[in-house]
Write an enzyme that holds these catalytic residues in place. Sequence first.
Site, PDB file in Angstrom:
ATOM      1  N   ASP A  34       0.819  -1.200   0.000  1.00  0.00           N
ATOM      2  CA  ASP A  34       0.000   0.000   0.000  1.00  0.00           C
ATOM      3  C   ASP A  34       0.859   1.259   0.000  1.00  0.00           C
ATOM      4  O   ASP A  34       1.388   1.666   1.046  1.00  0.00           O
ATOM      5  CB  ASP A  34      -0.901  -0.040   1.246  1.00  0.00           C
ATOM      6  N   SER A 198      -0.435  16.613 -11.640  1.00  0.00           N
ATOM      7  CA  SER A 198      -0.628  16.427 -13.085  1.00  0.00           C
ATOM      8  C   SER A 198      -1.191  17.734 -13.638  1.00  0.00           C
ATOM      9  O   SER A 198      -2.144  18.286 -13.073  1.00  0.00           O
ATOM     10  CB  SER A 198      -1.644  15.295 -13.329  1.00  0.00           C
TER      11      SER A 198
HETATM   12  C1  601 Z   1     -10.176  -2.483   4.247  1.00  0.00           C
HETATM   13  N1  601 Z   1      -8.965  -2.532   3.454  1.00  0.00           N
HETATM   14  C2  601 Z   1      -8.547  -3.843   2.947  1.00  0.00           C
HETATM   15  C3  601 Z   1      -8.264  -1.385   3.127  1.00  0.00           C
HETATM   16  C4  601 Z   1      -6.994  -1.442   2.548  1.00  0.00           C
HETATM   17  C5  601 Z   1      -6.319  -0.274   2.212  1.00  0.00           C
HETATM   18  C6  601 Z   1      -6.917   0.971   2.444  1.00  0.00           C
HETATM   19  C7  601 Z   1      -6.253   2.234   2.047  1.00  0.00           C
HETATM   20  O1  601 Z   1      -6.856   3.295   2.079  1.00  0.00           O
HETATM   21  N2  601 Z   1      -4.980   2.185   1.617  1.00  0.00           N
HETATM   22  N3  601 Z   1      -4.344   3.334   1.160  1.00  0.00           N
HETATM   23  C8  601 Z   1      -8.193   1.009   2.999  1.00  0.00           C
HETATM   24  C9  601 Z   1      -8.859  -0.147   3.358  1.00  0.00           C
END
Ligand code: 601
Length: 329
Positions: A34, A198
Amino acid sequence: VTGSGVASPQQYDVEYLTPISVGTPPLVLNLNLDTGSSDLWVFSSELPPSEINGQTVYDPTKSTSAKKLEGATWEIEYGDGSSSEGDVYIDSVAIGDLTVTAQAVQAAKNVSAEFTADTHDDGLLGLAFNTINTVQPTRQKTFYDNAQSILDAPVFTADLKDDAPGHYNFGYIDSSAYTGNISYLPVDSSQGFWMFTSPGYAISKGGYKITEMKGIADTGTTLLLLPTSVVLAYYKQVDGARYEGTQGGYIFACSATLPDFVFAVGNNARITVPGKYINYAPTDSSGTTCFGGIQKDIGIGFSIFGDVALKAAFVVFDGPNQQLGWAAK
Ligand SMILES: CN(C)c1ccc(C(=O)NN)cc1
């Protein structure tokens, strides 16, 4: 040293999961890499059983290399309102042939319902900047930050694909993974994100519109969230598209033809998001009405270039040079 991990799409490309090894003996966890957050947290044996639903859990008492970071706690809330919290162990973490021996592994003691329901996702591996890591009293470094000193090149790349496996690579740029040149933009990391601007966009064969879109490259967000003016201009080109409050966004007939969305990278490079990617998913089992992959970035303060946009590009994340590279593929 370099490392590579496959990024496997879940249904509707809602998220991408990558196998990561944690501890000794290595436990393989499927984590959501992420670039929009900076905590590496995992489902753990410290969770109440009611909050686990098929996920693989990390049990630090079973890892001979785990060391508790005494007194350390963490809690995080994501843009969609989901959350998790727990305590911290220092352990070995590997993606492919790349091993970080002293990585902060944040063990969950509680997770919100969205995570419990996400049965294939064993946790998140944050790849944004250390400044937004939530561990207290001493924030911890990301896997990428810890790896930089041993990587052949201090970069990682994201090559997400539409309904197909892609890759996250660490320490090298795979020149066979993209076409043309990589165009680099400066990153503003002051809010802890991979934030860039951008200068404009075009909708299918429409004219190019100069309008600054400040946004973050966020592999953990599914959709492409843009300024209202841009979103209105886009759905004006989709017959029958309308904003449906109960669904929380723009919907249209699944049979609609969706125009491509082109965003500028610097003054002469362009990334084209195919209209197909913007027909995100049906809103119900009848498959009559579909939900848009482009939605408003209301209330966030910047745009979010999530998976709908990122899967149209090969993206280079370069921390030491504070730059983002974009290439078509
Ligand atoms: C509930 N889950 C699997 C998530 C996973 C990632 C995120 C997120 O905003 N990542 N930048 C939110 C929720």
